[in-house]
Design a protein around this motif. Structure first.
Motif, PDB file in Angstrom:
ATOM      1  N   UNK A  85     -21.107   7.227  24.896  1.00 32.54           N
ATOM      2  CA  UNK A  85     -20.578   8.519  25.338  1.00 32.54           C
ATOM      3  C   UNK A  85     -19.873   9.236  24.204  1.00 32.54           C
ATOM      4  N   UNK A  86     -19.026   8.511  23.473  1.00 27.89           N
ATOM      5  CA  UNK A  86     -18.278   9.115  22.372  1.00 27.89           C
ATOM      6  C   UNK A  86     -19.195   9.520  21.227  1.00 27.89           C
ATOM      7  N   UNK A  87     -20.199   8.693  20.947  1.00 28.62           N
ATOM      8  CA  UNK A  87     -21.158   9.029  19.902  1.00 28.62           C
ATOM      9  C   UNK A  87     -21.919  10.304  20.260  1.00 28.62           C
ATOM     10  N   UNK A  88     -22.306  10.422  21.521  1.00 27.81           N
ATOM     11  CA  UNK A  88     -23.021  11.621  21.963  1.00 27.81           C
ATOM     12  C   UNK A  88     -22.122  12.852  21.884  1.00 27.81           C
ATOM     13  N   UNK A  89     -20.863  12.720  22.229  1.00 28.00           N
ATOM     14  CA  UNK A  89     -19.926  13.843  22.120  1.00 28.00           C
ATOM     15  C   UNK A  89     -19.816  14.287  20.665  1.00 28.00           C
ATOM     16  N   UNK A  90     -19.732  13.329  19.755  1.00 34.42           N
ATOM     17  CA  UNK A  90     -19.651  13.659  18.331  1.00 34.42           C
ATOM     18  C   UNK A  90     -20.930  14.355  17.860  1.00 34.42           C
ATOM     19  N   UNK A  91     -22.080  13.853  18.287  1.00 39.23           N
ATOM     20  CA  UNK A  91     -23.358  14.462  17.886  1.00 39.23           C
ATOM     21  C   UNK A  91     -23.493  15.874  18.445  1.00 39.23           C
ATOM     22  N   UNK A  92     -23.029  16.106  19.674  1.00 40.77           N
ATOM     23  CA  UNK A  92     -23.062  17.452  20.243  1.00 40.77           C
ATOM     24  C   UNK A  92     -22.197  18.413  19.432  1.00 40.77           C
ATOM     25  N   UNK A  93     -21.016  17.966  19.044  1.00 39.57           N
ATOM     26  CA  UNK A  93     -20.125  18.806  18.228  1.00 39.57           C
ATOM     27  C   UNK A  93     -20.743  19.079  16.862  1.00 39.57           C
ATOM     28  N   UNK A  94     -21.363  18.063  16.261  1.00 36.86           N
ATOM     29  CA  UNK A  94     -22.021  18.262  14.968  1.00 36.86           C
ATOM     30  C   UNK A  94     -23.167  19.269  15.079  1.00 36.86           C
ATOM     31  N   UNK A  95     -23.937  19.164  16.158  1.00 35.84           N
ATOM     32  CA  UNK A  95     -25.052  20.091  16.351  1.00 35.84           C
ATOM     33  C   UNK A  95     -24.550  21.522  16.525  1.00 35.84           C
ATOM     34  N   UNK A  96     -23.499  21.681  17.307  1.00 36.07           N
ATOM     35  CA  UNK A  96     -22.928  23.021  17.500  1.00 36.07           C
ATOM     36  C   UNK A  96     -22.371  23.555  16.187  1.00 36.07           C
ATOM     37  N   UNK A  97     -21.685  22.708  15.444  1.00 38.78           N
ATOM     38  CA  UNK A  97     -21.119  23.107  14.157  1.00 38.78           C
ATOM     39  C   UNK A  97     -22.207  23.556  13.187  1.00 38.78           C
ATOM     40  N   UNK A  98     -23.347  22.882  13.189  1.00 37.83           N
ATOM     41  CA  UNK A  98     -24.436  23.277  12.285  1.00 37.83           C
ATOM     42  C   UNK A  98     -25.171  24.517  12.787  1.00 37.83           C
ATOM     43  N   UNK A  99     -25.099  24.776  14.074  1.00 38.68           N
ATOM     44  CA  UNK A  99     -25.790  25.934  14.640  1.00 38.68           C
ATOM     45  C   UNK A  99     -24.983  27.226  14.507  1.00 38.68           C
ATOM     46  N   UNK A 100     -23.657  27.123  14.486  1.00 41.10           N
ATOM     47  CA  UNK A 100     -22.810  28.316  14.458  1.00 41.10           C
ATOM     48  C   UNK A 100     -23.061  29.240  13.264  1.00 41.10           C
ATOM     49  N   UNK A 101     -23.229  28.751  12.024  1.00 41.47           N
ATOM     50  CA  UNK A 101     -23.508  29.684  10.922  1.00 41.47           C
ATOM     51  C   UNK A 101     -24.806  30.468  11.114  1.00 41.47           C
ATOM     52  N   UNK A 102     -25.819  29.810  11.639  1.00 42.89           N
ATOM     53  CA  UNK A 102     -27.076  30.527  11.901  1.00 42.89           C
ATOM     54  C   UNK A 102     -26.904  31.573  12.988  1.00 42.89           C
ATOM     55  N   UNK A 103     -26.117  31.247  14.017  1.00 40.44           N
ATOM     56  CA  UNK A 103     -25.848  32.231  15.066  1.00 40.44           C
ATOM     57  C   UNK A 103     -25.086  33.429  14.513  1.00 40.44           C
ATOM     58  N   UNK A 104     -24.096  33.158  13.661  1.00 44.10           N
ATOM     59  CA  UNK A 104     -23.324  34.243  13.063  1.00 44.10           C
ATOM     60  C   UNK A 104     -24.221  35.137  12.209  1.00 44.10           C
ATOM     61  N   UNK A 105     -25.117  34.534  11.415  1.00 46.83           N
ATOM     62  CA  UNK A 105     -26.047  35.314  10.594  1.00 46.83           C
ATOM     63  C   UNK A 105     -26.974  36.157  11.464  1.00 46.83           C
ATOM     64  N   UNK A 106     -27.458  35.570  12.535  1.00 48.12           N
ATOM     65  CA  UNK A 106     -28.360  36.296  13.444  1.00 48.12           C
ATOM     66  C   UNK A 106     -27.641  37.469  14.095  1.00 48.12           C
ATOM     67  N   UNK A 107     -26.417  37.250  14.544  1.00 48.47           N
ATOM     68  CA  UNK A 107     -25.651  38.343  15.153  1.00 48.47           C
ATOM     69  C   UNK A 107     -25.346  39.436  14.134  1.00 48.47           C
ATOM     70  N   UNK A 108     -25.054  39.049  12.897  1.00 54.37           N
ATOM     71  CA  UNK A 108     -24.800  40.026  11.838  1.00 54.37           C
ATOM     72  C   UNK A 108     -26.063  40.841  11.554  1.00 54.37           C
ATOM     73  N   UNK A 109     -27.203  40.168  11.484  1.00 56.50           N
ATOM     74  CA  UNK A 109     -28.472  40.862  11.232  1.00 56.50           C
ATOM     75  C   UNK A 109     -28.814  41.812  12.374  1.00 56.50           C
ATOM     76  N   UNK A 110     -28.618  41.374  13.591  1.00 61.68           N
ATOM     77  CA  UNK A 110     -28.899  42.247  14.740  1.00 61.68           C
ATOM     78  C   UNK A 110     -27.934  43.427  14.791  1.00 61.68           C
ATOM     79  N   UNK A 111     -26.678  43.179  14.409  1.00 63.21           N
ATOM     80  CA  UNK A 111     -25.712  44.272  14.354  1.00 63.21           C
ATOM     81  C   UNK A 111     -26.094  45.293  13.294  1.00 63.21           C
ATOM     82  N   UNK A 112     -26.564  44.826  12.131  1.00 63.13           N
ATOM     83  CA  UNK A 112     -26.994  45.738  11.070  1.00 63.13           C
ATOM     84  C   UNK A 112     -28.225  46.529  11.489  1.00 63.13           C
ATOM     85  N   UNK A 113     -29.112  45.907  12.267  1.00 62.15           N
ATOM     86  CA  UNK A 113     -30.359  46.559  12.650  1.00 62.15           C
ATOM     87  C   UNK A 113     -30.211  47.464  13.873  1.00 62.15           C
TER      88      UNK A 113
END
Length: 173
Positions: A34-62
């Motif tokens: 359970x704890x390992x899965x919680x850590x992996x979920x947080x790691x996945x979200x952490x790695x996804x956030x920069x891409x989401x921010x870039x996508x939102x910035x690109x959509x805002x510019x467009x």
């Protein structure tokens, strides 16, 4: 330079105990998973956030509209500011979900002591069979009569509307 040990998705068991886990080891293994899965979920979200921010910035510019642009930029800013909170909420939700699966409500009810003797009740299987038979007959009757009752209900509703209209016209005169 220190060598980092990679973390993988496998919980290692000592060679001597493989295949012979005791009942006491299983809850501990579930907690580790359970704890390992919680850590992996947080790691996945952490790695996804920069891409989401870039996508939102690109959509805002467009975007052509000011409101839409502000929405994209504002969402990006909120994601950036609340990243830690999102991670902790995700981990918390995962832990709550696991706890609800590991201790279902039925198990909690079964483990609680009976406080009053009136909670104990003998079942009369004959009465239970009779009740089930009556419910089955009532269900068949209802399903057989549904169409006719539907039409009768519409007719009665129409008559009620007509009589209330007649009464209102009589009062208005």
């Amino acid at each position: 330079m220190a060598m980092l040990v990679p973390v993988d998705n496998v919980i290692r068991f000592p060679e001597a105990t493989r295949g012979s886990t005791t009942e006491l080891d299983r809850p501990q293994t579930l907690v580790k998973a359970r704890d390992l899965m919680a850590q992996k979920l947080c790691d996945a979200l952490r790695s996804l956030l920069p891409r989401l921010e870039e996508e939102l910035l690109a959509r805002g510019d467009a975007s052509t509209g000011r409101l839409q642009r502000e929405l994209y930029y504002g969402t990006r800013d909120v994601l950036h500011e609340k990243a830690q909170l999102l991670e902790s909420c995700l981990a918390s939700a995962w832990l709550k979900l696991c706890e609800s699966w590991l201790q279902p409500a039925d198990k909690a009810k079964a483990s609680r002591a009976i406080s009053e003797p009136t909670e104990l009740q003998l079942l009369d299987f004959g009465a239970m069979d009779q009740e089930l038979a009556v419910k089955a007959i009532a269900s068949r009757l209802q399903s057989a009569c549904d169409e006719d009752l539907f039409g009768a209900g519409h007719r009665l509703a129409f008559l009620c509307v007509c009589t209330s209209t007649i009464n209102q016209e009589g009062i208005a005169r």
